[in-house]
Design an enzyme around this catalytic site. Sequence first.
Site, mmCIF file in Angstrom:
data_model
loop_
_atom_site.group_PDB
_atom_site.id
_atom_site.type_symbol
_atom_site.label_atom_id
_atom_site.label_comp_id
_atom_site.label_asym_id
_atom_site.label_seq_id
_atom_site.Cartn_x
_atom_site.Cartn_y
_atom_site.Cartn_z
ATOM 1 N N CYS A 166 0.851 -1.199 0.000
ATOM 2 C CA CYS A 166 0.000 0.000 0.000
ATOM 3 C C CYS A 166 0.889 1.251 0.000
ATOM 4 O O CYS A 166 1.741 1.412 0.866
ATOM 5 C CB CYS A 166 -0.896 -0.007 1.234
ATOM 6 S SG CYS A 166 -1.837 1.515 1.419
HETATM 7 N N1 MHO Z 1 -7.335 0.306 2.612
HETATM 8 C C1 MHO Z 1 -6.403 -0.698 2.287
HETATM 9 C C2 MHO Z 1 -5.087 -0.228 1.748
HETATM 10 C C3 MHO Z 1 -5.175 0.909 0.857
HETATM 11 S S1 MHO Z 1 -3.722 1.080 0.076
HETATM 12 C C4 MHO Z 1 -3.916 2.459 -0.843
HETATM 13 C C5 MHO Z 1 -6.044 -1.479 3.512
HETATM 14 O O1 MHO Z 1 -5.823 -0.829 4.539
HETATM 15 O O2 MHO Z 1 -5.931 -2.700 3.386
HETATM 16 O O3 MHO Z 1 -3.614 -0.061 -0.833
#
Ligand code: MHO
Length: 211
Positions: free
Chosen positions: A16
């Site tokens: 991420c």
């Molecule tokens: N909301 C996701 C990650 C977002 S990231 C931009 C999570 O916390 O798994 O991939």
Amino acid sequence: MKENNAEKTITLGMGCYWSPEALFGAVPGVIRTRVGFAGGTTDEPSYRSMGDHTETVELQFDPALVSYDELLELFWNNHNPYNINGYKDSQYQSLLLYRDNEQAEAFRRIKSRMEDGKSILDTELSPFRTFYPAESRHQKYYLKRFPDAVEKLMSLYPSEEELERSTLAARLNGVAKGFLNLERLQNEMKGWPLGENERKEMLSLIRQIRW
Ligand code: MHO
């Protein structure tokens, strides 16, 4: 900070992209950061439909202040390059995209040095093609959890584009995530190539932010 000719750009995938942007945004010598999609072939990717691209952070840095070695140590020390059970596949691929031979060689050299006596790092090294910036809600994601900080920065950087290109916003994104404290930032800013008025304005802005 001023643009300069020696400035280098690298593109890294390490899961991420929110945290890596804050991690590198906190590093002295990193001039600007943004997040986006790269490494794949899908046209016009977006967060909801990124196709075969990877979440990446793009950094511009001054090689006189921070080296490839320092940046890539931060890269490998801050994510797990082994994709367990294909989790999110190419979206979270550990990835280094090189723009020229100098970068390809630096990436390979530092990778072998980090692997020395340990296991092989499962990071893909590929030539850079295109970087597609992510939607603005993903840019400086942790900073944007602090509306007062964003509002105050908007007085210096009135458009989203200026905010995204700002070194100060990159550092404060690192502060928001806890990778940097204000005292270290204020010290570093003494060395930034700014006029005295501009520096005073930035320092006073930082002091006024309600976190
Ligand atoms: N909301 C996701 C990650 C977002 S990231 C931009 C999570 O916390 O798994 O991939």
